[in-house]
Design a protein around this motif. Structure first.
Motif, short mmCIF file in Angstrom:
data_model
loop_
_atom_site.label_atom_id
_atom_site.label_comp_id
_atom_site.label_asym_id
_atom_site.label_seq_id
_atom_site.Cartn_x
_atom_site.Cartn_y
_atom_site.Cartn_z
N THR A 278 10.05 -29.78 -15.40
CA THR A 278 10.47 -28.39 -15.34
C THR A 278 10.25 -27.87 -13.94
N VAL B 169 16.41 -18.87 -24.55
CA VAL B 169 15.37 -18.33 -23.66
C VAL B 169 16.08 -17.54 -22.56
N PRO C 69 17.41 -16.30 -19.08
CA PRO C 69 17.74 -17.16 -17.94
C PRO C 69 16.63 -17.38 -16.91
N ARG D 108 14.35 -20.33 -18.01
CA ARG D 108 14.91 -21.60 -18.45
C ARG D 108 14.46 -22.72 -17.52
N ARG D 109 14.45 -23.94 -18.05
CA ARG D 109 14.06 -25.14 -17.31
C ARG D 109 12.59 -25.12 -16.88
N ALA E 197 11.46 -23.53 -23.97
CA ALA E 197 12.21 -23.88 -25.18
C ALA E 197 11.63 -25.13 -25.83
N SER F 104 19.81 -28.18 -22.85
CA SER F 104 19.44 -28.08 -24.26
C SER F 104 19.27 -29.46 -24.89
#
Length: 174
Positions: free
Chosen positions: A8, A109, A111, A114-115, A119, A149
């Protein structure tokens, strides 16, 4: 304390789930401004447009089944990071009355987060809820080009099926 999740882009705080309050879900779906207690701690980008759609679908389904007297099983949960609501994760509905208990999930989630593993951690917690509530298998779907995803699903034990969706079975006790 912040945790960095492998693969991440950076740290986030602890991820927790909290069932969406039914009354707050009704107000949001009806277009009523959220009560201050409902929106307490919402990230500025939350709720997401799909949040309203999911809540509308679940409210209608549970109303048709007569399961809205209290907090229904197989419901949607807020995803919280350090107490702030940054997304949602939940079931598309209950399993069929007959046969193996198979449920489908979805998640989103905001923006900016994210990453970062949010999630993945939320889906892992929701799987624990599914297994505790008797699910035998959990399904999820992604768009073919939604690599992020798909990574969430792989990290949480899902495998792509020939049908194109993703599935994970209840872990077998040793």
């Amino acid at each position: 304390m912040s945790a960095t999740v492998p693969g991440t882009s950076g740290p986030t705080g602890p991820v927790t789930l909290r069932p969406w309050p039914v009354a707050a879900a009704r107000r949001l779906v009806e277009g009523v401004a959220p009560a201050p207690a409902d929106a307490a701690g919402w990230h500025p980008d939350y709720p997401l447009p799909e949040t309203v759609d999911v809540l509308a679908m679940l409210l209608a389904a549970h109303a048709a089944m007569g399961t809205l007297a209290g907090l229904p099983r197989w419901w949607v949960h807020e995803i919280r990071v350090d107490g702030a609501v940054v997304g949602d994760v939940g079931f598309h509905g209950p399993p069929a009355a007959e046969g193996p208990a198979v449920v489908e999930i979805g998640y989103a989630v905001v923006p900016p987060l994210r990453r970062r593993g949010v999630a993945s951690r939320a889906v892992a917690q929701l799987l624990d809820v599914a297994w505790a509530d008797g699910a035998d298998q959990v399904l999820a779907g992604t768009d073919d080009d939604d690599v992020a995803s798909q990574g969430v699903l792989r990290r949480t034990g899902f495998r792509r099926r020939l049908a194109g969706d993703w599935a994970v079975r209840r872990p077998v006790a040793p």
